[in-house]
Design an enzyme around this catalytic site. Sequence first.
Site, PDB file in Angstrom:
ATOM      1  N   CYS A  63       0.785  -1.204  -0.016  1.00  0.00           N
ATOM      2  CA  CYS A  63      -0.083   0.075   0.049  1.00  0.00           C
ATOM      3  C   CYS A  63       0.865   1.286   0.122  1.00  0.00           C
ATOM      4  O   CYS A  63       0.346   2.254  -0.627  1.00  0.00           O
ATOM      5  CB  CYS A  63      -0.913   0.217   1.011  1.00  0.00           C
ATOM      6  N   HIS A 310      -2.010   1.636   7.445  1.00  0.00           N
ATOM      7  CA  HIS A 310      -2.348   1.607   5.903  1.00  0.00           C
ATOM      8  C   HIS A 310      -2.161   2.698   5.098  1.00  0.00           C
ATOM      9  O   HIS A 310      -2.483   3.890   5.621  1.00  0.00           O
ATOM     10  CB  HIS A 310      -3.664   0.957   5.835  1.00  0.00           C
TER      11      HIS A 310
END
Length: 371
Positions: A63, A310
């Site tokens: 990510c 994230h």
Amino acid sequence: MFSLFTTRHLHFVFTLCKVITQAVLNALLGRFWSLGHMFDTPGLEESHTSGGMRGLTNYHLSCCVNTLLQTLSATWEILDLLEKWEAARGRRDSRNVPQELKRVLSAMRGDLPQPAPHRDFLHCLDRNCIRLGMQHDADEVFLSILNLMQQQMDDRALALEIQNLYKISVETHLQCLECSSIQTRSSYMLSLPLHIKEDTNSLESCMTSFFEHQELRGINRCFCAQCGMKRTSKQGVKLLSLPRILCVHLKRFRNMHSSTLKLDCRVTFPETFDFLEILQDAFSTGFEQKDTKYTLYAVIVHSGYAACGHYTAYVRHRVNKHWYYADDSHVQQTSWEEVKTTYGGHCRETAYMLMYRRDFKEEGRQPEFSG
């Protein structure tokens, strides 16, 4: 045999625990990924694209790189320069970052429904010690990519053009408070690292603090050539030139008591600003640029904690000027109001890196707002 058997099992247990921890955290944040998504298993992930923008599959915890690629794709100047470059002998090298970056950015310009292929680029980074399957810091990876491009491009002129897109030239003044002698040194940065306070901040206040004079005392004292010893001194930074692309790094991670903590405190930032209006005293006497206005076009966002989080991104489309939200393979149109939700707050998504583009008066361009 027993030792090898045990090591393999420990590695499996460690990997499984890391995946489960990541999944549970993102479930709490409202972004649950299946285990198939984490390992990029074909057939277990639905892909989404929007407005001609292509998503990127989460491949072995990619990510961080995915958001950087979305940002680099929105920085069209990068691909325009890379398209002028052909590596020596035209041979593909799986370790060459600018080669693989050129390929993936070209693919991301295509208007196809499935995520853009980028595994070769991720493996290329892995061969250059930016490892797959690990949590990374977006600012560190960004600077590593820029440095690897400088090292691996055989066209030095083009390599310097790419570096100059982000180059912030500064002049550091160090004045001894005993003899008043001044030492001056010129240097440059590829991103502007801004310290944030643990309450409420604004981009303007963080920039003002960065360019304020600081007294260096105690263990921070510097050597004075005229006095011949370390002295208490005053240090200041002045701008020599501003880049086409201004990368701002909001330093949200802080080392405290042998651990890294994330600051979720609020940091507001404008869609457009003028350096001359907020930093009148930050320019050196040799500064000659007339264009000091910047418009925001990308925001890299971090959610979660320092040890387990994230990354996502908000990017502004080059043609239609709309904002889009990119969460790995999922891309959707959004608004400036949604971008502003990343200012921060307890357990919320927080802006970590800001990308601004300088407006050129001679090109007749004016800042365009999102409403």
